[in-house]
Write a protein that holds these residues in place. Structure first.
Motif, PDB file in Angstrom:
ATOM      1  N   GLU A 347     -53.673 -19.625 -35.087  1.00  0.00           N
ATOM      2  CA  GLU A 347     -55.026 -19.611 -34.550  1.00  0.00           C
ATOM      3  C   GLU A 347     -55.199 -20.783 -33.582  1.00  0.00           C
ATOM      4  N   ILE A 348     -55.813 -20.489 -32.432  1.00  0.00           N
ATOM      5  CA  ILE A 348     -56.046 -21.499 -31.399  1.00  0.00           C
ATOM      6  C   ILE A 348     -57.521 -21.472 -31.012  1.00  0.00           C
ATOM      7  N   TYR A 349     -58.134 -22.653 -31.015  1.00  0.00           N
ATOM      8  CA  TYR A 349     -59.529 -22.794 -30.586  1.00  0.00           C
ATOM      9  C   TYR A 349     -59.593 -23.947 -29.575  1.00  0.00           C
ATOM     10  N   ILE A 350     -59.984 -23.652 -28.348  1.00  0.00           N
ATOM     11  CA  ILE A 350     -60.077 -24.689 -27.317  1.00  0.00           C
ATOM     12  C   ILE A 350     -61.463 -24.636 -26.681  1.00  0.00           C
ATOM     13  N   ASN A 351     -62.153 -25.766 -26.748  1.00  0.00           N
ATOM     14  CA  ASN A 351     -63.477 -25.921 -26.150  1.00  0.00           C
ATOM     15  C   ASN A 351     -63.371 -27.109 -25.204  1.00  0.00           C
ATOM     16  N   TYR A 352     -63.204 -26.845 -23.899  1.00  0.00           N
ATOM     17  CA  TYR A 352     -62.678 -27.870 -22.996  1.00  0.00           C
ATOM     18  C   TYR A 352     -63.733 -28.579 -22.144  1.00  0.00           C
ATOM     19  N   PHE A 353     -64.761 -27.887 -21.682  1.00  0.00           N
ATOM     20  CA  PHE A 353     -65.819 -28.493 -20.861  1.00  0.00           C
ATOM     21  C   PHE A 353     -65.265 -29.187 -19.611  1.00  0.00           C
ATOM     22  N   SER A 354     -64.326 -28.611 -18.953  1.00  0.00           N
ATOM     23  CA  SER A 354     -63.742 -29.267 -17.776  1.00  0.00           C
ATOM     24  C   SER A 354     -64.475 -28.850 -16.511  1.00  0.00           C
ATOM     25  N   VAL A 355     -64.686 -29.813 -15.599  1.00  0.00           N
ATOM     26  CA  VAL A 355     -65.286 -29.498 -14.309  1.00  0.00           C
ATOM     27  C   VAL A 355     -64.206 -29.213 -13.260  1.00  0.00           C
ATOM     28  N   THR A 356     -62.967 -29.313 -13.661  1.00  0.00           N
ATOM     29  CA  THR A 356     -61.866 -29.049 -12.731  1.00  0.00           C
ATOM     30  C   THR A 356     -61.553 -27.559 -12.710  1.00  0.00           C
ATOM     31  N   MET A 357     -60.922 -27.110 -11.655  1.00  0.00           N
ATOM     32  CA  MET A 357     -60.526 -25.712 -11.517  1.00  0.00           C
ATOM     33  C   MET A 357     -59.020 -25.610 -11.722  1.00  0.00           C
ATOM     34  N   GLU A 358     -58.574 -25.995 -12.898  1.00  0.00           N
ATOM     35  CA  GLU A 358     -57.164 -25.932 -13.245  1.00  0.00           C
ATOM     36  C   GLU A 358     -56.989 -24.933 -14.380  1.00  0.00           C
ATOM     37  N   CYS A 359     -56.046 -24.047 -14.218  1.00  0.00           N
ATOM     38  CA  CYS A 359     -55.877 -22.928 -15.144  1.00  0.00           C
ATOM     39  C   CYS A 359     -55.472 -23.414 -16.536  1.00  0.00           C
ATOM     40  N   LEU A 360     -56.241 -23.014 -17.518  1.00  0.00           N
ATOM     41  CA  LEU A 360     -55.963 -23.389 -18.903  1.00  0.00           C
ATOM     42  C   LEU A 360     -54.582 -22.914 -19.342  1.00  0.00           C
TER      43      LEU A 360
END
Length: 474
Positions: A347-360
Motif C-alpha cells: 500500500e502506498i499513500y502520498i500526499n505531496y502538496f508540491s508547487v512544482t510540475m515534476e512527475c510523481l
C-alpha cells in the motif's frame, strides 16, 4: 459438609476470557471532546490494572498500543522504561517520533527568543480580534468587553517580551520570560546532546528491538495542535504561559528562525539503526516535509543502505503537511524512492502538496514491477499520463485493485479515464475537480463500469459479470 454448589467469581475465569473482557472494556469509553480518545481508553486499563494482581498481569499489555517519543532526555528515558517492562512492552505496536524541536537561534539569543514569543502572543490576539469582529452578534456586551480586555492584556505581554533584555527594570512578564528562556536553553542542550553521534536514533532503535510486537514507525511534526491556544485567558495562568514559553517549534514555524536546526537526520538515521539491530518494520509513515536545505543529498552508499533498510515495508505513507515553496526537493525524492524500491510493498499513500510540475511517477516512484501492490492513493501531485500508463503496466493484475487520485494535475494529452479503465483495476476513485469537469467523467462512461457519485468525486467499480475470475469480485 461443604456445599455442593460453590459460587465462582470473576477471578475464577481463565485469563483468555478476562483478556476478551478487558479488550472490550478498553474500547468502551466516552470522550466528550472527541480529541482525547487515547487518554480515555488508557484510563480504563489503568483502572483495571489497579484492581488486583491477576487483573494487572492479564491487562498490562493492553495499556499502550502506541508510544510517543520526543527528542529530550525525559521522553527517551520513559520510552526506555516502557520497552523494558515485561508486560506493557508486549502490547506496543507503533512508535511515533515527534520531530518538533528547540531552535538554536532562539536558545542562543535572548532578544530573538523574546521577539518570537511576542509574535506568538500577537497571533493569538489577532485570532481573538477576528472572532470579535466576525461573530460579535453572538456575544453579550459583557463578554465582548472581557474579550477586548484580554486582547489588551495580551498586547501588553507581547510588548514586554518584544524588548526582552533591553532594560534593567523588568516586570513580572519579563522575569517570567527570562525563566522560560533558561528552561528553553536547557532543553535545547539536551536535544543537541541526543543528536550527537546518532544517540537518539540508537536509543530508540534499542528500545524498539526489545518490543517484539512493534511493526509501525511514524515520524510526526507537532500533532493535534498541541501548542496552540485559542484564548488569551489561557495565558493568564502561570503554568500555561510557561508551557508556551518552553514549547518546541514545528518545522514550518522554525523556517522563520534560521539558522534553524530541525532534526531531519533522525528520519534517515533511525531506519538504518533498526536495520543494524535486524528489526523489520512493515509500516512507515512520514508526516513532516523532507525538503530541507540543511541536509546534503545522501551519498550513493547511504541511499543503498536506506533502500536495504526498507525491504520489509508493506505500507508507506508520506503525508507532507505544507506546500513545498522552495528547493531542494531532492531529499524527498531520495527518501520515497528508497522506501518504495522493494517488491514487498502493498500500500502506498502520498500526499505531496508540491508547487512544482515534476512527475510523481518519474521522480519518486521507481520504475519497476509491483508484484505485491494492492492499493495506491495520491493527493496533490503532478504526473505525466505516459508515466501513469507505465506504472499501471508494472502492477500485478491479480493483486492491484484500487487507485485513488485526489486533486491531481497532469499533462500528456491522453485520456486519463481511458487509461484507468483499460488497466487491471477493478476499483478506482477520481476527485472530479482533478478531472476538471464532471461531464468528462459521465460522458465517457461505459456500461461495464458502475459509477458512484460521492460528495467530492466519483468512484468507479467494474461490473462483476464483465471482468475475469482472476480479478475477483466486489
Amino acid at each position: 459438609m461443604e456445599s455442593a454448589t460453590k459460587h465462582s467469581g470473576i477471578l475464577d475465569l481463565p485469563g483468555e476470557v478476562l483478556l476478551m473482557i478487558f479488550e472490550e472494556f478498553k474500547n468502551f469509553y466516552q470522550d466528550p471532546n472527541m480529541r482525547n480518545t487515547r487518554i480515555y481508553k488508557n484510563r480504563n486499563i489503568v483502572n483495571v490494572r489497579l484492581t488486583c494482581k491477576k487483573f494487572c498481569s492479564v491487562s498490562s499489555h493492553l495499556l499502550l498500543d502506541s508510544v510517543n517519543v520526543e527528542i529530550n532526555l525525559r521522553s527517551v528515558q520513559r520510552f526506555q522504561d516502557i520497552s523494558k517492562h515485561p508486560l506493557i512492552a508486549r502490547g506496543v505496536r507503533s512508535i511515533r517520533i515527534l520531530l518538533h524541536y528547540h531552535s538554536g537561534s532562539l536558545a542562543e539569543n535572548l532578544s530573538t527568543y523574546g521577539i518570537h514569543q511576542a509574535q506568538r502572543i500577537r497571533d493569538i490576539v489577532r485570532a481573538l480580534e477576528s472572532i470579535i469582529n466576525r461573530d460579535y452578534e453572538l456575544y453579550t456586551e459583557i463578554s465582548l468587553n472581557r474579550m477586548r480586555e484580554e486582547c489588551h492584556q495580551g498586547l501588553k505581554i507581547a510588548e514586554a517580551w518584544q524588548h526582552l533584555g533591553q532594560s534593567n527594570d523588568e516586570g513580572l512578564f519579563e522575569r517570567m520570560a527570562r525563566s522560560g528562556y533558561d528552561i528553553y536553553r536547557s532543553l535545547y542542550e539536551e536535544q543537541e546532546l541526543l543528536r550527537e553521534q546518532r544517540r537518539f536514533s540508537r536509543h530508540v532503535a534499542e528500545g524498539i528491538a526489545r518490543m517484539s510486537g512493534v511493526r509501525q514507525l511514524e515520524f510526526y511534526d507537532i500533532p493535534e495542535s498541541r501548542y496552540e491556544y485559542t484564548s488569551i485567558s489561557d495565558l493568564m495562568e502561570h503554568d500555561k504561559i510557561m508551557n508556551m514559553l518552553v514549547s518546541p517549534l514545528s518545522w514550518k514555524e522554525g523556517d522563520d528562525y534560521r539558522p534553524a536546526s530541525p532534526p531531519c537526520e533522525i528520519v534517515f538515521d533511525l531506519p538504518l539503526a533498526l536495520r543494524e539491530l535486524r528489526v523489520q518494520l512493515t509500516s512507515l509513515r512520514i508526516a513532516a516535509a523532507l525538503y530541507r536545505p540543511e541536509i546534503n543529498v545522501p551519498s550513493q552508499e547511504r541511499s543503498a543502505d536506506l533502500t536495504a533498510a526498507m525491504q520489509s515495508l508493506r505500507t508507506f505513507t508520506y503525508a507532507c503537511n505544507s506546500i513545498h515553496r522552495r528547493p531542494p526537493w531532492t531529499l524527498t525524492y531520495h527518501y520515497i524512492l528508497a522506501a518504495l524500491n522493494n517488491s514487498n510493498i502493498e500500500e502506498i499513500y502520498i500526499n505531496y502538496f508540491s508547487v512544482t510540475m515534476e512527475c510523481l511517477f518519474d521522480q519518486m516512484i521507481p520504475r519497476r514491477d509491483w508484484p505485491s501492490l494492492k492499493k495506491v492513493e495520491l493527493r496533490y501531485c503532478y504526473f505525466h499520463t505516459g508515466c501513469l500508463s507505465r506504472f499501471l503496466n508494472g502492477c500485478n493484475p491479480a493483486v492491484f485493485k484500487y487507485l485513488g487520485l485526489h486533486s491531481m494535475t497532469w499533462s500528456g494529452g491522453a485520456d486519463v479515464l481511458g487509461i484507468l479503465k483499460s488497466s487491471c483495476l477493478d476499483h478506482f476513485f477520481i476527485r472530479y475537480d482533478a478531472m476538471g469537469q464532471e461531464s468528462l467523467v459521465l460522458n465517457n462512461e461505459q456500461p461495464r463500469w458502475l459509477v458512484e457519485k460521492e460528495s467530492n468525486g466519483f468512484r468507479f467499480r467494474r461490473q462483476p459479470n464483465i471482468y475475469s475470475v482472476a480479478r475477483g469480485t466486489f
